[in-house]
Design a protein around this motif. Structure first.
Motif, PDB file in Angstrom:
ATOM      1  N   PRO A  24       0.813  -1.226   0.000  1.00 46.86           N
ATOM      2  CA  PRO A  24       0.000   0.000   0.000  1.00 46.86           C
ATOM      3  C   PRO A  24       0.841   1.268   0.000  1.00 46.86           C
ATOM      4  O   PRO A  24       0.418   2.294  -0.535  1.00 46.86           O
ATOM      5  CB  PRO A  24      -0.833  -0.120   1.282  1.00 46.86           C
ATOM      6  N   HIS A  25       2.033   1.200   0.602  1.00 48.09           N
ATOM      7  CA  HIS A  25       2.901   2.376   0.626  1.00 48.09           C
ATOM      8  C   HIS A  25       3.449   2.669  -0.769  1.00 48.09           C
ATOM      9  O   HIS A  25       3.466   3.820  -1.214  1.00 48.09           O
ATOM     10  CB  HIS A  25       4.042   2.160   1.620  1.00 48.09           C
ATOM     11  N   CYS A  26       3.898   1.615  -1.446  1.00 50.41           N
ATOM     12  CA  CYS A  26       4.367   1.787  -2.826  1.00 50.41           C
ATOM     13  C   CYS A  26       3.228   2.267  -3.721  1.00 50.41           C
ATOM     14  O   CYS A  26       3.415   3.143  -4.572  1.00 50.41           O
ATOM     15  CB  CYS A  26       4.929   0.473  -3.366  1.00 50.41           C
ATOM     16  N   PHE A  27       2.050   1.679  -3.523  1.00 51.17           N
ATOM     17  CA  PHE A  27       0.883   2.057  -4.329  1.00 51.17           C
ATOM     18  C   PHE A  27       0.604   3.551  -4.200  1.00 51.17           C
ATOM     19  O   PHE A  27       0.453   4.263  -5.196  1.00 51.17           O
ATOM     20  CB  PHE A  27      -0.331   1.246  -3.872  1.00 51.17           C
ATOM     21  N   ASN A  28       0.532   4.043  -2.970  1.00 54.44           N
ATOM     22  CA  ASN A  28       0.229   5.458  -2.744  1.00 54.44           C
ATOM     23  C   ASN A  28       1.312   6.355  -3.333  1.00 54.44           C
ATOM     24  O   ASN A  28       1.020   7.351  -4.006  1.00 54.44           O
ATOM     25  CB  ASN A  28       0.088   5.732  -1.248  1.00 54.44           C
ATOM     26  N   SER A  29       2.551   6.001  -3.080  1.00 57.72           N
ATOM     27  CA  SER A  29       3.652   6.846  -3.536  1.00 57.72           C
ATOM     28  C   SER A  29       3.719   6.902  -5.061  1.00 57.72           C
ATOM     29  O   SER A  29       3.800   7.981  -5.657  1.00 57.72           O
ATOM     30  CB  SER A  29       4.971   6.328  -2.957  1.00 57.72           C
ATOM     31  N   LEU A  30       3.674   5.735  -5.703  1.00 58.85           N
ATOM     32  CA  LEU A  30       3.779   5.694  -7.164  1.00 58.85           C
ATOM     33  C   LEU A  30       2.573   6.341  -7.838  1.00 58.85           C
ATOM     34  O   LEU A  30       2.709   7.053  -8.833  1.00 58.85           O
ATOM     35  CB  LEU A  30       3.912   4.243  -7.630  1.00 58.85           C
ATOM     36  N   LYS A  31       1.398   6.108  -7.291  1.00 60.82           N
ATOM     37  CA  LYS A  31       0.168   6.590  -7.930  1.00 60.82           C
ATOM     38  C   LYS A  31      -0.068   8.074  -7.688  1.00 60.82           C
ATOM     39  O   LYS A  31      -0.482   8.806  -8.597  1.00 60.82           O
ATOM     40  CB  LYS A  31      -1.031   5.792  -7.418  1.00 60.82           C
ATOM     41  N   ASN A  32       0.195   8.532  -6.461  1.00 61.15           N
ATOM     42  CA  ASN A  32      -0.206   9.883  -6.078  1.00 61.15           C
ATOM     43  C   ASN A  32       0.930  10.892  -5.969  1.00 61.15           C
ATOM     44  O   ASN A  32       0.664  12.096  -5.928  1.00 61.15           O
ATOM     45  CB  ASN A  32      -0.945   9.834  -4.732  1.00 61.15           C
ATOM     46  N   GLU A  33       2.174  10.426  -5.908  1.00 53.35           N
ATOM     47  CA  GLU A  33       3.263  11.352  -5.623  1.00 53.35           C
ATOM     48  C   GLU A  33       4.343  11.412  -6.702  1.00 53.35           C
ATOM     49  O   GLU A  33       5.166  12.327  -6.692  1.00 53.35           O
ATOM     50  CB  GLU A  33       3.902  10.987  -4.270  1.00 53.35           C
ATOM     51  N   TYR A  34       4.345  10.461  -7.623  1.00 55.02           N
ATOM     52  CA  TYR A  34       5.416  10.435  -8.621  1.00 55.02           C
ATOM     53  C   TYR A  34       5.151  11.337  -9.821  1.00 55.02           C
ATOM     54  O   TYR A  34       6.048  11.580 -10.625  1.00 55.02           O
ATOM     55  CB  TYR A  34       5.678   8.997  -9.079  1.00 55.02           C
ATOM     56  N   ALA A  35       3.923  11.837  -9.948  1.00 53.55           N
ATOM     57  CA  ALA A  35       3.632  12.723 -11.082  1.00 53.55           C
ATOM     58  C   ALA A  35       4.504  13.973 -11.030  1.00 53.55           C
ATOM     59  O   ALA A  35       4.875  14.529 -12.075  1.00 53.55           O
ATOM     60  CB  ALA A  35       2.159  13.110 -11.077  1.00 53.55           C
ATOM     61  N   GLU A  36       4.853  14.426  -9.823  1.00 49.35           N
ATOM     62  CA  GLU A  36       5.704  15.607  -9.684  1.00 49.35           C
ATOM     63  C   GLU A  36       7.130  15.347 -10.158  1.00 49.35           C
ATOM     64  O   GLU A  36       7.914  16.289 -10.300  1.00 49.35           O
ATOM     65  CB  GLU A  36       5.724  16.071  -8.225  1.00 49.35           C
ATOM     66  N   PHE A  37       7.448  14.079 -10.411  1.00 49.26           N
ATOM     67  CA  PHE A  37       8.789  13.731 -10.891  1.00 49.26           C
ATOM     68  C   PHE A  37       8.775  13.390 -12.386  1.00 49.26           C
ATOM     69  O   PHE A  37       9.734  12.825 -12.909  1.00 49.26           O
ATOM     70  CB  PHE A  37       9.348  12.561 -10.079  1.00 49.26           C
ATOM     71  N   GLY A  38       7.683  13.738 -13.044  1.00 43.97           N
ATOM     72  CA  GLY A  38       7.641  13.637 -14.495  1.00 43.97           C
ATOM     73  C   GLY A  38       7.182  12.315 -15.061  1.00 43.97           C
ATOM     74  O   GLY A  38       7.381  12.059 -16.249  1.00 43.97           O
ATOM     75  N   VAL A  39       6.573  11.445 -14.243  1.00 42.43           N
ATOM     76  CA  VAL A  39       6.067  10.174 -14.769  1.00 42.43           C
ATOM     77  C   VAL A  39       4.596  10.018 -14.391  1.00 42.43           C
ATOM     78  O   VAL A  39       4.212  10.229 -13.251  1.00 42.43           O
ATOM     79  CB  VAL A  39       6.868   8.962 -14.237  1.00 42.43           C
ATOM     80  N   GLU A  40       3.784   9.679 -15.374  1.00 42.79           N
ATOM     81  CA  GLU A  40       2.368   9.403 -15.140  1.00 42.79           C
ATOM     82  C   GLU A  40       2.180   7.898 -15.247  1.00 42.79           C
ATOM     83  O   GLU A  40       2.276   7.319 -16.325  1.00 42.79           O
ATOM     84  CB  GLU A  40       1.497  10.129 -16.167  1.00 42.79           C
ATOM     85  N   LEU A  41       1.934   7.262 -14.121  1.00 42.29           N
ATOM     86  CA  LEU A  41       1.864   5.807 -14.061  1.00 42.29           C
ATOM     87  C   LEU A  41       0.434   5.348 -13.798  1.00 42.29           C
ATOM     88  O   LEU A  41      -0.292   5.956 -13.002  1.00 42.29           O
ATOM     89  CB  LEU A  41       2.778   5.281 -12.952  1.00 42.29           C
ATOM     90  N   ASP A  42       0.053   4.273 -14.451  1.00 44.26           N
ATOM     91  CA  ASP A  42      -1.226   3.616 -14.171  1.00 44.26           C
ATOM     92  C   ASP A  42      -0.935   2.531 -13.141  1.00 44.26           C
ATOM     93  O   ASP A  42      -0.429   1.461 -13.475  1.00 44.26           O
ATOM     94  CB  ASP A  42      -1.789   3.023 -15.460  1.00 44.26           C
ATOM     95  N   VAL A  43      -1.229   2.820 -11.883  1.00 48.03           N
ATOM     96  CA  VAL A  43      -0.843   1.929 -10.786  1.00 48.03           C
ATOM     97  C   VAL A  43      -2.079   1.201 -10.272  1.00 48.03           C
ATOM     98  O   VAL A  43      -3.101   1.816  -9.960  1.00 48.03           O
ATOM     99  CB  VAL A  43      -0.178   2.710  -9.636  1.00 48.03           C
ATOM    100  N   ILE A  44      -1.967  -0.116 -10.175  1.00 42.46           N
ATOM    101  CA  ILE A  44      -3.081  -0.957  -9.738  1.00 42.46           C
ATOM    102  C   ILE A  44      -2.647  -1.749  -8.514  1.00 42.46           C
ATOM    103  O   ILE A  44      -1.554  -2.323  -8.482  1.00 42.46           O
ATOM    104  CB  ILE A  44      -3.510  -1.936 -10.855  1.00 42.46           C
ATOM    105  N   HIS A  45      -3.502  -1.774  -7.501  1.00 40.83           N
ATOM    106  CA  HIS A  45      -3.217  -2.606  -6.334  1.00 40.83           C
ATOM    107  C   HIS A  45      -3.705  -4.016  -6.600  1.00 40.83           C
ATOM    108  O   HIS A  45      -4.744  -4.216  -7.229  1.00 40.83           O
ATOM    109  CB  HIS A  45      -3.888  -2.037  -5.084  1.00 40.83           C
ATOM    110  N   HIS A  46      -2.946  -4.990  -6.130  1.00 45.13           N
ATOM    111  CA  HIS A  46      -3.294  -6.377  -6.450  1.00 45.13           C
ATOM    112  C   HIS A  46      -4.655  -6.743  -5.877  1.00 45.13           C
ATOM    113  O   HIS A  46      -5.269  -7.702  -6.318  1.00 45.13           O
ATOM    114  CB  HIS A  46      -2.237  -7.324  -5.894  1.00 45.13           C
TER     115      HIS A  46
END
Length: 532
Positions: free
Chosen positions: A510-532
């Motif tokens: 859940p920590h990776c999910f939140n960080s990648l999905k909600n916080e990485y856009a500010e670093f120039g990547v738009e990711l489609d992140v799905i939790h298992h």
């Protein structure tokens, strides 16, 4: 159909009434603005924050949370109590405006076109409902006394004022009908019900009751208004704007990147109250002290010295105490209380798990996690003060990209017997399975990662892993206040994702999910992140 001429001129004559009412309104408004103005000036001089995006989503969110009181009904009795008072407040805004209108323009008649009948019916119905709700609220505060509530004389005074406004409204209509039995006030069923009871009094007494009801309603309304900006009941003014400017319809905790290359920045995080943004200060003024956050807080439940409610109240009180000094523009003031380690103890700040349970429960959408992280940033980045056990974790994250110090070259060892593809930029699979530190190194976490792999294979999902190229998202560093370390780790991951053309990610953490999905856009990547 004309509104019936329900007026009260015996205590104050028709000619004098606008002037007397004008003086009262002027005094009350002056008091209200006098207390409000310093708060507004502080809002204008603290750091800004963009909370104006997605206005239509914000309006819909505000309608559901603020006007429909959607989060109130998790506790049925208290929820209905508050909702009825709030909805009644909205209905009585028009009634209050009418009381002041007939005071300033006593000879003017208005044609309601028949709508007044419907309004009077709802108005009288809500007089009964709000009265019952306020009586129950008094009972809760004086008899039940729930532990989570902040019990104060101020709360009792507000409830008594609400009851006085309700009773004076009903008595004003009843007094007029008792004085003028032939007059018709369509829809005002409560006044019609009470009017015959007043017949036991002499005509002179009824006249005085009628006049008393008018001035009682006006004075209680104005006094109520003067109490708002200087008390916790300021939330009556700020709660709807606070819900509108909240980001509850978005994911994450609204933790934003610090521009470490900006040489004009003098402070990282928050170590003084004026370093919070205007939205975070609005949060402080919006707290109703209902205690729902405390009930949900796992840290408080486990005996740790953290009460989300008390944290907010302490910050708000500190803000109010510091406001005169902040407006004096005295940057050299050194005798004021310290925020970190003074107003808020270090142990309180480090007790928070940043789980967000308090935010989920808060009926006025106060954001807690971003304030706690801001305070931790102040401790770590500005004062270099944090628990001793963090030192090794920070070093391990920096050198091995995991908080436990395991060698980064062993990150993929858990998958050796599972026949999992390693991500190939030239022949990518649809999904990248981002395992995370827990799944890569922790014994129980490895079992979860293995189970996820079996599930994905059984479902026919095409996926790969990064293997030893995978690194920590940086979430542990960010949550611990080391934003610089998080920035370093996130930047490295973002570059890796762009280099390898990663677009879709599955993760069980859940920590990776939140960080990648909600916080990485500010670093120039738009990711489609799905939790298992």
């Amino acid at each position: 159909m004309n509104f019936p001429q329900n007026r009260a001129f015996e205590w104050v004559s028709q000619n004098l009434q606008p002037f007397v009412l004008g003086v009262l309104v002027l005094l009350a408004t002056a008091r209200f603005l006098y207390v409000l103005w310093p708060k507004w000036r502080i809002f204008r001089q603290v750091p800004g924050e963009d909370r104006f995006k997605y206005p239509l989503k914000r309006l819909g969110h505000t309608f559901r949370i603020a006007f429909l009181q959607a989060k109130m009904f998790k506790e049925a009795k208290a929820g209905w109590m508050h909702a009825l008072i709030f909805w009644g407040f909205l209905i009585f805004l028009l009634r209050a405006a009418w009381f002041f209108f007939i005071g300033f323009f006593p000879a003017v008649e208005l044609d309601g076109g028949g709508l007044e009948t419907l309004y009077f019916f709802f108005k009288d119905s809500f007089i009964v409902l709000v009265t019952l709700a306020a009586i129950y609220a008094l009972y809760r505060r004086t008899v039940e006394r729930p532990e989570r509530l902040t019990l104060s004389l101020e709360g009792i005074v507000i409830l008594v004022l609400i009851l006085a406004i309700m009773m004076s409204d009903a008595l004003f209509d009843a007094g007029w009908q008792a004085r003028n039995p032939q007059a018709s006030m369509s829809g005002a069923w409560l006044g019609s019900l009470i009017a015959p009871m007043l017949s036991v009094f002499e005509v002179t007494a009824i006249i005085h009751l009628h006049n008393m009801a008018y001035w009682m309603h006006v004075i209680c309304t104005l006094y109520f208004m003067t109490l708002l900006p200087g008390s916790k009941h300021f939330h009556i003014v700020t709660s709807i704007p606070n819900v509108f400017f909240s980001n509850g319809f978005e994911g994450g905790n609204q933790l934003h990147r610090i521009d470490f290359e900006n040489e004009e920045l003098e402070n990282y995080g928050v170590s003084k109250i004026e370093e919070f943004s205007w939205k975070k200060l609005l949060d402080l003024h919006t707290c109703t002290e209902c205690g729902r956050c405390d009930v949900a807080c796992p840290a408080l439940a486990s005996g740790k010295p953290l009460s989300p409610k008390q944290l907010t109240v302490d910050l708000r009180d500190h803000l109010n105490n510091e406001t005169p000094h902040l407006l004096d523009n005295d940057p050299q003031r050194s005798d004021g209380p310290l925020l970190l380690g003074g107003i808020i103890n270090d142990e309180t700040i480090w007790s928070c798990t940043t789980c967000g349970a308090c935010e989920e429960e808060c009926p006025v959408m106060i954001e807690y996690v971003n304030k706690v992280v801001d305070l931790r940033r102040g401790l770590v980045l500005m004062e270099n003060r944090y628990p001793a056990e963090f030192a090794n974790a920070f070093k391990s994250l920096e050198t091995q990209s995991n908080p436990w110090g395991f060698g980064s070259n062993t990150r993929a060892d858990w998958a050796q017997e599972l026949d999992i593809k390693t991500w190939d930029k030239n022949n990518p699979t649809e999904y990248l399975y981002f395992v995370g530190c827990n799944g890569s190194f922790d014994d129980r976490g490895k079992k979860i990662a293995t189970a996820v792999v079996h599930s994905l294979k059984s479902a026919g999902v095409a996926f790969s892993i990064l293997g030893n190229d995978e690194g920590c998202t940086g979430d542990p560093a960010r949550r611990a206040g080391n934003e610089y370390l998080f920035d370093m780790l996130a930047s490295k991951n973002a570059e890796l994702f762009k280099e390898k053309s990663v677009m879709k990610i599955v993760t069980h953490c859940p920590h990776c999910f939140n960080s990648l999905k909600n916080e990485y856009a500010e670093f120039g990547v738009e990711l489609d992140v799905i939790h298992h």
